[in-house]
Design an enzyme around this catalytic site. Structure first.
Site, PDB file in Angstrom:
ATOM      1  N   ASP A  75     -20.261 -46.430 -31.971  1.00 27.47           N
ATOM      2  CA  ASP A  75     -21.474 -47.018 -31.409  1.00 27.47           C
ATOM      3  C   ASP A  75     -21.073 -48.032 -30.342  1.00 27.47           C
ATOM      4  OD1 ASP A  75     -23.834 -48.377 -30.873  1.00 27.47           O
ATOM      5  OD2 ASP A  75     -24.510 -48.367 -32.955  1.00 27.47           O
ATOM      6  N   HIS A  76     -21.358 -47.691 -29.080  1.00 33.20           N
ATOM      7  CA  HIS A  76     -20.895 -48.531 -27.975  1.00 33.20           C
ATOM      8  C   HIS A  76     -21.704 -49.830 -27.849  1.00 33.20           C
ATOM      9  CE1 HIS A  76     -18.298 -49.332 -24.790  1.00 33.20           C
ATOM     10  NE2 HIS A  76     -18.549 -48.337 -23.962  1.00 33.20           N
ATOM     11  N   ARG A  77     -22.769 -49.978 -28.656  1.00 32.74           N
ATOM     12  CA  ARG A  77     -23.524 -51.232 -28.603  1.00 32.74           C
ATOM     13  C   ARG A  77     -22.704 -52.386 -29.154  1.00 32.74           C
ATOM     14  NH1 ARG A  77     -28.866 -49.525 -31.781  1.00 32.74           N
ATOM     15  NH2 ARG A  77     -27.188 -48.688 -33.119  1.00 32.74           N
TER      16      ARG A  77
END
Length: 474
Positions: A445-447
């Site tokens: 998850d690149h968040r």
């Protein structure tokens, strides 16, 4: 007198199921608590016991049919059992109140004190739907009851003994009518107890997720327009104009997988990182020790080593063992390591969870994985055994392929895929040698996880796999 047997509450957030087996037919006699039907819901198969005895006068469902909680399954000309029909709509609060007061006169003063309640993990406690309903009618909290069935499953008798001991003042809190279960983090106005008016909220409810994610017990928020729903609502063309077609009902498991995958893909910005691990020495060690593990009732597989390597890497990089609460703008770090293992079955993808991997050595992990695998093949896992995962591993290498981009199992933030292990020429010390190489690919998850952290996490896994003795320290 005819009584209707309805689909009972099967667990938190479950509203429908699919009939996979009807064990009785019209005219059959049934006894109280006899298993009469098998349904499939949320990746688990559940056998349903009829709560009263009698003769089946009508079977109202068929194999393959999707049914809702509260729908009539069988009509039975009852000869014994409870005075009210199962699920006839009686107030849960009223039934529990009567059940608490009635036994007091008949409880023997010699009822033994109950042992302390077990420490159940997250998710539903192990109990059949009929037992859950019985406990609700008595106002008994199942988390206070110690089960005597296989694997600690709570039986009807366990609930009765607990209620009698409480009535005699010999253990546990006094049962009270149970309120409707509403998640603490989100209590929308639409989710209220029917026993009376809902109390005024002490604070404004916070939405579970701001981007269309649903949680059990909370009305689903719509996925943002143009992300997933646009394709879902668009009418399909008439395919028969080009040739013959056939339609099949979507299995319940596939419905669940579809919802989960669409939600995860719509909500999580996926990034994938790939690398290779030299597992030549690990494979040699595994084969040397395999017979020892087999003699002790375990099977030493590559997956067991991967689980331990992942657990060690997660302890170094806690962000990958977390969840992202977008509504609260918080990262939820988990101080436990529950590893899900994606398993391909004829009925669909099932992800059993191995709990507290950080507390278990290779032998314990191997034994538990063998037990889980056997029950996955028999489709005998309880729903609770597929809940509470913090990180998932999926192995596509057994089917071929060196690279994939697995979808993250929301609300987790990463998933590790394994490719096909092959012998490859590599350079070691300036010379070309043949080594056993294992492709690894991580979706994250690149968040909350940057590319550099994803690469470091995979490097940590590789270090463990290329130095197998270090796994003994995890």
């Amino acid at each position: 007198m005819n009584r209707d047997f309805i689909l009972p509450d099967l667990g938190e957030g479950i509203h429908e199921a699919q009939v996979v087996n009807v064990m009785v037919k019209e005219g059959d006699s049934v006894t109280e608590d006899q298993m009469v039907m098998e349904v499939e819901t949320d990746k688990a198969s559940v056998e349903l016991p009829v709560p009263f005895a009698g003769v089946v006068t009508k079977v109202n469902v068929a194999v393959g049919q999707t049914i809702k909680v509260g729908q009539v399954l069988l009509t039975v000309e009852a000869t014994s059992g409870p005075s009210e029909a199962a699920g006839a709509g009686a107030s849960a609060a009223g039934g529990a109140e009567a059940a608490v007061s009635a036994p007091e006169a008949g409880v023997s003063p010699e009822v033994p004190a109950l042992p302390p309640p077990p420490e159940y993990g997250p998710g539903p406690v192990p109990a059949a739907p009929a037992v859950r309903r019985f406990a609700r009618e008595l106002g008994v909290d199942l988390r206070q009851v110690r089960g005597s069935g296989p694997g600690g499953r709570i039986l009807r008798g366990d609930v009765e003994r607990y209620q009698q001991a409480v009535a005699a003042g010999r253990g546990g809190p006094t049962p009270t009518a149970p309120p409707k279960a509403v998640p603490a983090q989100a209590a929308p106005a639409a989710v209220r107890s029917t026993a009376g008016p809902a109390p005024a909220p002490t604070a404004a409810p916070v939405p579970a997720v701001s981007s269309g994610v649903t949680v059990p017990g909370v009305p689903p928020a719509p996925i943002p327009a143009g992300v997933v729903q646009a394709a879902a609502v668009e009418a399909l063309p008439d395919f028969t104009q080009w040739g013959p077609v056939r339609r099949e009902q979507v299995p319940q498991i596939r419905k669940t997988i579809a919802r989960q995958m669409a939600r995860a893909w719509a909500v999580i910005p996926h990034v994938c990182h790939m690398d290779e691990a030299d597992v030549t020495d690990l494979e040699k060690f595994r084969k040397e020790q395999g017979e020892v593990f087999t003699n002790l009732g375990a099977k030493l597989t590559l997956t067991a080593f991967i689980i331990k390597a992942v657990t060690g890497a997660l302890q170094q990089f806690p962000k990958l063992n977390a969840s992202f609460d977008e509504a609260a703008a918080e990262i939820i770090f988990k101080d436990y390591y529950n590893i899900g293992i994606a398993v391909d079955t004829p009925r669909g993808l099932i992800v059993p969870v191995l709990r507290n991997a950080e507390r278990k050595g290779l032998m314990a992990v191997s034994k538990e994985m063998k037990d889980l695998a056997d029950r996955v093949r028999g489709f005998k896992l309880d729903i609770s055994e597929m809940c509470g995962g913090t990180f998932t591993i999926t192995n596509v290498g057994a089917l071929g392929g060196i690279m994939a981009t697995p979808v993250i199992n929301w609300p987790e933030v990463a998933i590790l895929g394994l490719g096909r292990m092959t012998d490859k020429p590599v350079v070691r010390g300036g010379a070309i040698v043949v080594r056993r190489m294992l492709p690894l690919f991580l979706s994250f998850d690149h968040r909350i996880i940057d590319g550099a952290d994803g690469a470091r996490f995979v490097n940590a896994i590789i270090t463990f796999l290329e130095n197998p003795l270090n796994l003994l320290l995890v």
